[in-house]
Design a protein around this motif. Structure first.
Motif, mmCIF file in Angstrom:
data_model
loop_
_atom_site.group_PDB
_atom_site.id
_atom_site.type_symbol
_atom_site.label_atom_id
_atom_site.label_comp_id
_atom_site.label_asym_id
_atom_site.label_seq_id
_atom_site.Cartn_x
_atom_site.Cartn_y
_atom_site.Cartn_z
ATOM 1 N N SER A 212 0.837 -1.195 0.000
ATOM 2 C CA SER A 212 0.000 0.000 0.000
ATOM 3 C C SER A 212 0.872 1.244 0.000
ATOM 4 C CB SER A 212 -0.919 -0.004 1.229
ATOM 5 O OG SER A 212 -0.160 -0.071 2.420
ATOM 6 N N TYR A 213 0.241 2.382 -0.253
ATOM 7 C CA TYR A 213 0.994 3.630 -0.374
ATOM 8 C C TYR A 213 1.810 3.903 0.890
ATOM 9 C CZ TYR A 213 -1.552 4.809 -4.633
ATOM 10 O OH TYR A 213 -2.058 4.809 -5.915
ATOM 11 N N GLN A 214 3.124 4.054 0.687
ATOM 12 C CA GLN A 214 4.037 4.363 1.782
ATOM 13 C C GLN A 214 4.809 5.629 1.437
ATOM 14 O OE1 GLN A 214 4.418 2.561 4.801
ATOM 15 N NE2 GLN A 214 2.498 1.703 4.006
ATOM 16 N N GLN A 215 4.859 6.569 2.384
ATOM 17 C CA GLN A 215 5.557 7.828 2.126
ATOM 18 C C GLN A 215 7.060 7.599 2.158
ATOM 19 O OE1 GLN A 215 4.193 11.062 4.513
ATOM 20 N NE2 GLN A 215 5.506 12.581 3.533
ATOM 21 N N ILE A 216 7.731 8.034 1.080
ATOM 22 C CA ILE A 216 9.183 7.855 0.985
ATOM 23 C C ILE A 216 9.911 9.194 0.996
ATOM 24 C CG2 ILE A 216 8.997 5.661 -0.214
ATOM 25 C CD1 ILE A 216 9.473 7.138 -2.846
ATOM 26 N N PRO B 218 4.851 -0.875 -10.402
ATOM 27 C CA PRO B 218 5.220 0.104 -9.371
ATOM 28 C C PRO B 218 4.553 1.452 -9.651
ATOM 29 C CG PRO B 218 6.992 -0.135 -10.954
ATOM 30 C CD PRO B 218 5.916 -1.093 -11.384
ATOM 31 N N SER B 219 4.277 2.212 -8.589
ATOM 32 C CA SER B 219 3.615 3.511 -8.730
ATOM 33 C C SER B 219 4.258 4.526 -7.798
ATOM 34 C CB SER B 219 2.121 3.406 -8.399
ATOM 35 O OG SER B 219 1.461 2.547 -9.293
ATOM 36 N N LEU B 220 4.260 5.788 -8.254
ATOM 37 C CA LEU B 220 4.691 6.938 -7.453
ATOM 38 C C LEU B 220 3.565 7.962 -7.472
ATOM 39 C CD1 LEU B 220 8.442 7.582 -8.354
ATOM 40 C CD2 LEU B 220 7.534 6.881 -6.135
ATOM 41 N N ALA B 221 3.263 8.551 -6.319
ATOM 42 C CA ALA B 221 2.190 9.545 -6.231
ATOM 43 C C ALA B 221 2.622 10.671 -5.325
ATOM 44 C CB ALA B 221 0.914 8.897 -5.693
ATOM 45 N N THR B 222 2.009 11.831 -5.543
ATOM 46 C CA THR B 222 2.276 12.995 -4.712
ATOM 47 C C THR B 222 0.991 13.788 -4.552
ATOM 48 O OG1 THR B 222 3.712 14.928 -4.386
ATOM 49 C CG2 THR B 222 2.937 14.500 -6.631
ATOM 50 N N TRP C 89 4.764 9.191 -2.368
ATOM 51 C CA TRP C 89 4.286 7.897 -1.871
ATOM 52 C C TRP C 89 4.578 6.835 -2.929
ATOM 53 C CZ3 TRP C 89 1.783 12.407 -0.818
ATOM 54 C CH2 TRP C 89 1.465 12.661 0.529
ATOM 55 N N PHE C 90 4.965 5.660 -2.439
ATOM 56 C CA PHE C 90 5.306 4.550 -3.333
ATOM 57 C C PHE C 90 4.377 3.374 -3.063
ATOM 58 C CE2 PHE C 90 7.554 0.471 -3.906
ATOM 59 C CZ PHE C 90 7.816 0.539 -5.273
ATOM 60 N N SER C 91 3.917 2.717 -4.144
ATOM 61 C CA SER C 91 3.129 1.497 -4.013
ATOM 62 C C SER C 91 3.580 0.506 -5.073
ATOM 63 C CB SER C 91 1.628 1.780 -4.156
ATOM 64 O OG SER C 91 1.316 2.181 -5.479
ATOM 65 N N LEU C 92 3.289 -0.790 -4.812
ATOM 66 C CA LEU C 92 3.746 -1.830 -5.730
ATOM 67 C C LEU C 92 2.725 -2.955 -5.767
ATOM 68 C CD1 LEU C 92 5.980 -3.238 -7.474
ATOM 69 C CD2 LEU C 92 6.837 -4.212 -5.324
ATOM 70 N N ARG C 93 2.477 -3.454 -6.980
ATOM 71 C CA ARG C 93 1.698 -4.676 -7.167
ATOM 72 C C ARG C 93 2.464 -5.574 -8.109
ATOM 73 N NH1 ARG C 93 -1.727 -7.031 -10.851
ATOM 74 N NH2 ARG C 93 -3.347 -8.399 -9.945
ATOM 75 N N LEU D 145 -3.621 15.592 -7.296
ATOM 76 C CA LEU D 145 -3.056 14.293 -6.916
ATOM 77 C C LEU D 145 -2.500 13.602 -8.149
ATOM 78 C CD1 LEU D 145 -5.956 13.075 -4.584
ATOM 79 C CD2 LEU D 145 -3.825 14.206 -3.898
ATOM 80 N N PRO D 146 -1.247 13.879 -8.537
ATOM 81 C CA PRO D 146 -0.639 13.197 -9.692
ATOM 82 C C PRO D 146 -0.123 11.808 -9.296
ATOM 83 C CG PRO D 146 0.365 15.352 -9.241
ATOM 84 C CD PRO D 146 -0.389 14.949 -8.022
ATOM 85 N N GLU D 147 -0.110 10.897 -10.264
ATOM 86 C CA GLU D 147 0.399 9.545 -10.023
ATOM 87 C C GLU D 147 0.894 8.965 -11.339
ATOM 88 O OE1 GLU D 147 -1.033 5.209 -8.204
ATOM 89 O OE2 GLU D 147 -2.394 6.919 -8.231
#
Length: 811
Positions: free
Chosen positions: A441-445, A492-496, A453-457, A506-508
């Motif tokens: 799940s989204y984790q702030q890096i 993988p995903s990056l969001a801010t 925020w980073f997430s991965l599936r 909210l870009p991703e």
């Protein structure tokens, strides 16, 4: 239900643990005094409860006992009376054997007070050496903790051995309310009579016992038993039991045994069921229930449909540990078939359903569900549920899952079958065995003014898909993958988040990497590998909410607040040039190239009633604009095109050709006042300038009257799906527990074909202690044309028996 349940649940309720403790004094005698002296302190006043009559007590009223003894102790008989006057309140004499003869004076009674009970009698002979107390004349006993009142002509009780005997017993006890669907509930206590009651430390023996919870003196039902052996908290055995209805003996049972343990489970035969169906003929069923140790049990029911054949119903369930349980149900029919319009319709088959779970600890657990159907024709012919009969998809799944920190690991196996019609083999089958998946799940890096925020599936699975052979196509074109067709997915995903002046952006960005071991070429499965690499960029722009408060009192509340929430989303996906060569297993495979913007606006109205704020109305409008009307060449005109672009907007397909605008999806919900609600879901197509899909539902309840009405209208392009236009409603008066007449009607009418597909009419008459229900049912859909006649009889707080099952009742 055990065949003894109808009788013994009544009897055991009457001689329940409350009864056993009511007949047992809780300590040695504390005081002896007159009724007039002690009534105001320990018992209800005469206008609340008469000691000389058998009046129904009100167990909902707590009786105050400020001077009740706190512990077990013996007080000499010469202790001062509790009377307000100085005159003697007990006439006491002692004979040569040191037996104390106690007798109330001036019309009073001898009163014994215990920590949680009161015992009264006109006279008591008490032998302090043997501990035997003999009470005669208007013997009265009340247990305040367990809400029981018992009257007897005489009683003998040994305070040392706790052995006693009561003669000509009458009384009331508080009923245990069984709040279950299909079981009538009542607050009235049970009334019981017994010629003699023998009490032992480990059991009670009741002779010539009769019970009811109906209004006296003419009860609707009563239960009589010659002899009952009652073992508190363990079991009870009744002999020569007769069930009476309006004084007429209906059933005779020579012997019954019922478990009274916390988990009331006892092997035995189940209640027979019988009835009639216009297509199955008369039916009669018998079954057996078997306990398998402390944690498992099984039941088997054999049912004979005289016009069709034999049905078998097996239920196996268990709870091996506190953190694991399972329940498996098998239902099958050996169908001989029935002739309809000169053709033999034969639909043998079976279904297997079940659920299970287990927790291993340390974040590991497993869950599973099975739903297997051998034939859709069998499903339509032998299910008693309209919803089940028209639902043509089965889904089975098993998961092994582990949670650790922000990650979740899954190992799963799934099987989905979608029946296209009742033709054997005409179904789409998709199987996953197994699929391994890792999610983060989204984790702030990163923090600061531009947080990240980073997430991965990531997943890998082995799949198998089979589709029916298209009409007119050679067998070689039969759509079928290999048994272990593999797919790997890495995303993988990056969001801010950016906040500017009340606006939120909210870009991703996401990178979709998918590998397939097989591909589809001209509708033929090929062993050639396929790689899809698709970057995706999306952004949500959330506008500041517009609000206004109306400080005017209305029928909706003291204040109203209107909120408008606009939102815009842009989505860009590229790199997928081989969509029509992709095997479709789940929504992951439906991703296509796209450049689209979604516009939505939501209106909400809140009402404040006192200190409570509720949302009484919401209306959401949403539409997509496609900058690429072909979706990167994935769209094929003139046919149904399942794509992710549809699934995340509406539940109805609409992509049958190039288009710039999606339908405008409207979702309207309101609950303006308690007892009234309305919803309306619509899709308006700006291309055809009409509403293509509409679903509305309204619910009204005013006192005991209730109405539920709904309409579903589907008008798509015929290339996409067939049209539908159905109306459904349920209306009636009353509820499951209302005394008197209650009735309701439920139906589903298809306007398109002019047919009442499903109709139910139920009438229920409830007394204070029992209820009668009759239901007439009409089924006419698919291959089913059937009339059913069902009935049931309910005993308040006990059970319901008959052919009308609790899950099939309207109320």
């Amino acid at each position: 239900m055990n065949i003894s349940t109808l009788f013994l649940l009544c009897v055991i309720s009457a001689v329940s643990p409350e009864f056993s403790r009511a007949a047992e004094p809780q300590s040695a005698t504390v005081a002896a005094t007159t009724t007039s002296a002690a009534a105001s302190l320990a018992t209800p006043t005469p206008d609340q409860e008469s000691e000389q009559s058998i009046e129904k007590p009100d167990f909902s009223v707590h009786v105050a006992r400020p001077n009740a003894p706190k512990s077990k102790q013996v007080v000499p008989w010469s202790a001062e009376c509790l009377a307000a006057t100085t005159e003697e309140c007990v006439d006491e004499a002692v004979d040569e054997k040191n037996v104390e003869h106690l007798k109330g004076v001036a019309g009073g009674q001898v009163v014994f007070e215990f920590p949680n009970a009161t015992l009264k009698a006109d006279a008591v002979d008490y032998d302090s050496h043997s501990g035997i107390a003999t009470a005669t004349g208007h013997v009265y006993y009340r247990d305040y903790d367990n809400d029981e009142v018992m009257y007897a002509d005489s009683a003998v009780y040994n305070t040392d051995t706790e052995i006693g005997e009561y003669h000509h017993v009458r009384g009331y006890m508080k009923a245990k309310i069984v709040a279950r669907p299909g079981v009538l509930t009542s607050k009235d206590p049970f009334y019981f009579e017994a010629d003699r009651v023998e009490k032992f430390p480990e059991k009670y023996i009741l002779h010539d016992a009769d019970i009811t919870d109906c209004e006296l003196p003419h009860p609707w039902w009563s239960m009589y038993s010659k002899l009952i052996n009652y073992y508190p908290h363990d079991h009870a055995v009744a002999r020569n039991a007769i069930y009476h209805f309006k004084g007429i003996p209906v059933f005779y049972f020579p012997y019954f045994e019922k478990s009274l343990k916390t988990e009331a489970r006892k092997s035995g035969f189940l209640t027979p069921n019988f009835g009639h169906s216009s297509t199955r003929g008369f039916f009669f069923g018998v079954g057996y229930y078997q306990t398998l140790g402390r944690s498992m049990d099984a039941s088997y029911v054999l049912q004979d449909f005289t016009a069709r054949g034999y049905a078998h119903d097996v239920n196996f369930r268990g709870k091996p540990t506190q953190k694991s349980d399972f329940n498996i149900i098998f239902y099958g029919v050996q169908d001989r078939g029935i002739t309809q319009n000169g053709t033999l319709l034969k639909a043998p088959g079976f279904s297997l359903t079940g659920t299970g779970k287990i927790e291993f600890g340390n974040g590991w657990f497993a869950r599973g569900s099975i739903d297997y159907l051998s034939s859709y024709l069998f499903h339509q012919q032998f299910t008693d549920s309209f919803t089940q009969a028209i639902f043509s998809e089965t889904h089975s799944a098993a998961y092994l899952e582990k949670h650790f920190k922000s990650y979740t690991f899954d190992a799963s196996a799934q099987r989905t079958e979608n029946f296209l019609d009742t033709t054997p083999g005409n179904s789409v089958l998709i199987r996953t065995l197994p699929e391994l998946e890792l999610n983060n799940s989204y984790q702030q890096i990163a923090g600061g003014p531009l947080p990240l925020w980073f997430s991965l599936r990531a997943s890998y699975g082995l799949f198998h898909r089979v589709e029916p052979q298209p009409e007119g196509q050679p067998a070689a074109n039969f759509y079928q993958t290999s048994q272990l067709s593999s797919r790997a997915d890495f995303e993988p995903s990056l969001a801010t988040a950016i906040h500017i002046g009340g606006f939120t952006l909210l870009p991703e960005v996401t990178q979709h990497e998918l590998f397939y071991s097989q591909t589809l070429v001209n509708q033929v499965v090929s062993s050639k590998n396929l790689l899809r690499s698709a970057p995706e960029a999306k952004a949500d722009l959330i506008f500041p909410s517009l609000e206004r408060v109306f400080n005017h009192k209305t029928i909706f509340g003291d204040k109203l607040k209107h909120v408008i929430e606009p939102r815009v989303r842009y989505d860009y996906v590229t790199g997928i040039s081989n969509f029509n060569n992709t095997l479709l297993f789940d929504p992951t495979d439906l991703l296509t190239n796209t450049r689209e913007a979604q516009f939505s606006i939501t209106n909400r109205i809140y009402a404040k009633r006192g200190d409570t704020v509720t949302e009484i109305l919401s209306w959401d409008l949403s539409e997509k604009y496609y900058f690429d009307p072909t979706f990167g060449g994935a769209l094929v005109p003139g046919q149904r095109n399942p794509m992710l672009n549809e699934l995340n907007l509406t539940g109805f397909t609409f992509l049958d050709g190039k288009r710039r605008e999606s339908p405008i999806v409207s979702s309207f919900r309101t609950t303006p006042i308690p007892g009234l609600s309305f919803t309306w879901q619509t899709d308006y197509d700006p291309t055809t300038h009409r509403i293509v899909n509409s679903g509305a539902a309204a619910n009204i309840r005013i006192h005991r009257y209730f109405v539920t009405a709904g309409s579903d209208q589907i008008r798509p392009n015929p290339d996409l799906a067939p049209p539908a236009n159905q109306f459904r409603t349920t209306f009636g008066y009353g509820d499951a527990n209302r005394k008197g007449w209650n009735g309701a009607v439920s139906m589903v009418y298809d306007y398109r074909i002019g047919l009442l597909e499903y109709g139910i009419a139920q009438v229920t008459y409830n007394t204070s202690c029992c209820g009668f229900s009759v239901q007439v049912r009409r089924l006419d859909f698919g291959t089913v044309v059937e009339n059913q006649y069902l009935a049931s009889f309910s005993i308040a707080n006990v059970a319901s028996v008959g052919t009308l099952k609790k899950q099939e009742r309207i109320f």
